[in-house]
Design a protein around this motif. Structure first.
Motif, PDB file in Angstrom:
ATOM      1  N   ILE A  33     -21.365 -41.116  25.723  1.00  0.00           N
ATOM      2  CA  ILE A  33     -21.729 -40.566  27.036  1.00  0.00           C
ATOM      3  C   ILE A  33     -21.786 -39.046  26.992  1.00  0.00           C
ATOM      4  CG2 ILE A  33     -20.961 -40.366  29.428  1.00  0.00           C
ATOM      5  CD1 ILE A  33     -19.708 -43.187  29.087  1.00  0.00           C
TER       6      ILE A  33
ATOM      7  N   CYS B 294     -24.579 -40.717  33.441  1.00  0.00           N
ATOM      8  CA  CYS B 294     -23.460 -40.396  32.536  1.00  0.00           C
ATOM      9  C   CYS B 294     -22.182 -40.135  33.323  1.00  0.00           C
ATOM     10  CB  CYS B 294     -23.823 -39.185  31.678  1.00  0.00           C
ATOM     11  SG  CYS B 294     -25.057 -39.533  30.407  1.00  0.00           S
TER      12      CYS B 294
ATOM     13  N   HIS C 170     -18.902 -42.243  32.841  1.00  0.00           N
ATOM     14  CA  HIS C 170     -17.708 -41.492  32.429  1.00  0.00           C
ATOM     15  C   HIS C 170     -16.538 -41.793  33.357  1.00  0.00           C
ATOM     16  CE1 HIS C 170     -15.104 -37.979  31.733  1.00  0.00           C
ATOM     17  NE2 HIS C 170     -15.628 -37.969  30.516  1.00  0.00           N
TER      18      HIS C 170
END
Length: 763
Positions: A469, A484, A488
């Motif tokens: 990521i 992302c 995350h």
């Protein structure tokens, strides 16, 4: 005799009376001076020598005139050079002044007569000259009249020339103005009139022919320049100009509609063809790949026309974009769904060997003992034992492939939209992000499902996922960045839950503390750190470009460091929570002290060298040192009081009395601390009893210290007991000397007690 100049050719001779004369020319003056010179020479020859002061007898022409004038203006006399010159002219033979005067008068008379004679003789030529002048006077008058006529004609000619020149100037101005007007009209025609070739291309050009698209795009650009031409206020008011601009605007609107209709139909046909072909993701050289949109190749030739269309007709441009996003979304949704379905089927399950080795780094509440020798090697990460068949993927590799495929497709679409539709990241960032979210609507959800698969297969795969990521978090594409961030946060939540579950397992652990040694939690934490650091660095080098490696590791540390803090805090809390066992009996209390000392010491020795690379462990190592010192101090006091309770408590009371302000000499008069009571307590501190008590302590320590590190922990505790007891005995001796005046002393001195320690340690 003196000579004074009067005017340019005159002078004055002064004797007893003055005489003035002016010559008519320089030749007359020279002749006069010559006569004076000879006269003076004749006269002076018969006279005695007399000094004569000659003034300027005459002015020498040119340079001598200038010199004499400057001398006269300066008020100076005649120089010696001029005086000598006059002597040479007149002579030096003067003998009588009156004779000199007579000679000069005679010479002057002759000169005057000669002058008169010359004038008379010149009268004849003068008369002839006057007669000739009278004769030519008529000619001169005629010539003058002729010249006057010529002057009048020249004057009229000049007036005619001036008139002609003025007329030519007006013609030149008119020519320049007409030339400028012609140039301006030509520019105006070129600005507001579209050529017949451009009109034909816009009205009848085949939009389906790729070879004609550049020409049509150039004609469209020319049409825009005609409409947006910069015109002066006068030109813009012309009816012809306004009419031509209105015709160009109508042509722009018609071409915009024609272009929008054609591209909308073209996109719909492409979508129908794609859906009929049942295209699916295929396997490439590197495994399963993501096909992406087929519109990129089909719409690329129309990029210039689409860029032109946006300012020309925002409505038509928006309709094409909507049709593109709608059609491409259908294709992407179909591709994405089949891509992830097939990818999940290709994920292999971890074998039993992997799960068995995984137990070494997972915390458990079971009482099964894990020894240090069973730790996995950091140089060989756990995932390396998984053999993946050809065409299959581990869970972490599948997630990495999915991230690469989706992010590459999203970035490709981002670049395509910016290049084709004329979008810019700064001005149209929200529009681009909204379009990409619609195109890849299901992709983030599928990626989140893969994260769940990672958690079930191996929670440590989450750290590898975070590395994947981190590679895309700095992308200029808004959709990529938001996806992302979403993944995350999900990985951080799962890591936090995983760490919480591990801490719960630690807190629920119950063990028999006697001679247990290093607890499994410390051993597993060491394996946990080695696995995460070793596999994390190896996977980062495999997945991340060298230039981005440090940034990816920093992003990974931002998640791993809190996990370390949480696990270490849970382990230390569990160790300190064993105090509840201290209340049950003395034996368990002693075992708990030894257990803490052994585990804190092991943590310091194993984690301390790792602090150079894992900085976040440094405060925990420092905390372990503090806990080790506190437990050693408490354990030594516990053992000393257990064997020498009365001695220690008696002198603790004495110290308390002195601190309360009681004078030392008054202490023996206290009933509980009298001299007899002191002798009774001190008398029991004999060598035999001390040796027996310390021997029992040493034997007990050997029983309670585990076999994990007996050569380290036992000497450590024994040395600390000695370093605690000997200062206490020295303090007791000082109190005996201070309060009892040396009448009472210890039977066994501190030096002798120290020898007992060394003797027991040697055995």
């Amino acid at each position: 005799m003196e000579l004074h100049p009067t005017r340019e050719l005159g002078f004055t001779l002064t004797f007893s009376k003055s005489y003035s004369w002016a010559a008519s020319s320089y030749s007359d003056r020279a002749e006069l001076l010559t006569s004076l010179h000879h006269l003076c020479k004749e006269t002076l020859s018969v006279m005695p020598k007399t000094s004569i002061n000659f003034a300027s007898l005459y002015n020498v022409p040119q340079e001598k005139e200038v010199a004499q004038k400057s001398s006269s203006s300066a008020g100076t006399t005649v120089s010696t050079e001029d005086e000598e010159y006059m002597v040479t002219l007149v002579g030096n033979d003067f003998s009588d002044i009156d004779g000199l005067y007579l000679r000069l008068s005679s010479r002057l008379t002759r000169l005057e007569s000669n002058n008169v004679k010359g004038l008379i003789e010149s009268e004849g030529p003068t008369s002839n000259l006057l007669a000739k002048m009278s004769a030519t006077e008529g000619q001169i008058k005629g010539l003058n009249d002729m010249l006057l006529g010529y002057g009048s004609r020249l004057k009229s000619m000049r007036q005619m020339l001036e008139h002609i020149e003025s007329k030519n100037n007006r013609l030149e101005v008119m020519f320049t103005n007409q030339k400028s007007l012609l140039s301006e009209l030509q520019n105006l025609v070129a600005s507001v009139y579209l050529s017949g070739r451009d009109k034909e291309a816009l009205e009848k050009g085949d939009l389906g022919n790729p070879a004609l698209l550049p020409k049509i795009a150039a004609s469209a650009a020319q049409l825009t320049s005609v409409i947006n031409a910069s015109l002066s206020s006068d030109s813009s008011k012309m009816d012809a100009v306004r009419g031509e601009i209105e015709r160009s605007q109508r042509m722009q609107a018609e071409f915009s509609r024609r272009l929008a209709t054609f591209l909308t139909d073209h996109i719909s046909k492409l979508e129908s063809q794609y859906l009929q072909q049942e295209q699916r993701p295929a396997k490439g050289k590197s495994g399963l790949t993501f096909t992406g949109s087929t519109f990129v190749v089909a719409l690329q030739p129309y990029a210039d026309l689409l860029k032109w269309l946006r300012p020309a007709s925002e409505e038509q441009h928006h309709s094409i974009v909507q049709q593109y996003v709608k059609s491409a979304a259908h294709m992407y949704h179909k591709d994405v769904k089949h891509f992830f379905e097939q990818l999940v089927e290709l994920i292999v399950k971890e074998p039993k060997e992997y799960r068995d080795r995984m137990e070494a780094v997972l915390f458990s509440s079971s009482s099964s003992k894990l020894r240090i020798g069973s730790l996995p090697s950091p140089a060989k990460p756990l995932y390396s034992v998984v053999e993946v068949p050809q065409g299959k993927y581990r869970a972490d590799s599948a997630f990495s492939l999915a991230m690469r495929s989706v992010m590459a497709a999203a970035r490709s679409e981002h670049d395509f939209c910016c290049a084709t539709f004329g979008w810019s990241v700064d001005a149209d960032g929200e529009v681009i992000s909204a379009a990409l979210h619609e195109l890849f609507e299901g992709a983030p959800a599928y990626l989140e499902n893969l994260v769940e698969v990672l958690v079930k297969a191996d929670p440590f795969y989450l750290f590898a996922a975070l590395l994947d990521i981190a590679q895309y978090e700095s992308s200029p594409c808004g959709f990529v960045v938001s996806t992302c961030n979403r993944l995350h946060q999900l990985c951080k939540i799962h890591v936090s839950r995983f760490m919480d579950s591990q801490v719960d397992q630690i807190q629920a652990t119950q063990i028999a503390v006697r001679a247990y040694g290093v607890v499994p939690h410390i051993v597993r934490f060491l394996a946990f750190v080695d696995y995460v650091e070793g596999s994390g660095a190896e996977r980062a080098s495999e997945r991340v470009a060298p230039n981005d490696l440090q940034g990816a590791l920093d992003a990974l540390d931002a998640v791993i460091d809190p996990a370390y803090h949480k696990l270490v805090g849970g382990i230390f809390m569990w160790l300190n929570g064993l105090r509840d066992l201290e209340k049950e009996n003395r034996r368990k209390k002693k075992s708990v002290y030894v257990l803490r000392i052994e585990n804190y010491h092991f943590f310091i020795e194993t984690m301390g060298p790792k602090c150079n690379k894992v900085r976040c462990l440094e405060p925990h190592v420092q905390e372990a040192r503090t806990q080790l010192d506190d437990n050693l101090q408490s354990f030594c006091q516990f053992l000393i009081r257990a064997k020498f309770r009365k001695l220690v408590e008696f002198f603790d009371d004495v110290s308390a009395l002195l601190q309360s302000g009681l004078p030392p000499q008054e202490v023996p008069f206290q009933v509980a601390h009298s001299k007899q009571a002191c002798l009774h307590v001190v008398g029991k501190f004999r060598a035999s009893r001390v040796e027996r008590a310390l021997g029992q302590v040493h034997k007990s320590l050997r029983r309670n210290v585990s076999s994990d590190s007996p050569d380290i922990i036992l000497p450590l505790i024994w040395r600390h007991i000695k370093d605690t007891l000997i200062p206490q005995l020295n303090n007791i001796e000082n109190l005996l000397q201070q309060c009892y005046g040396g009448a009472v002393s210890l039977p066994l001195r501190p030096k002798q007690v120290e020898a007992v320690f060394y003797g027991l340690c040697a055995t």
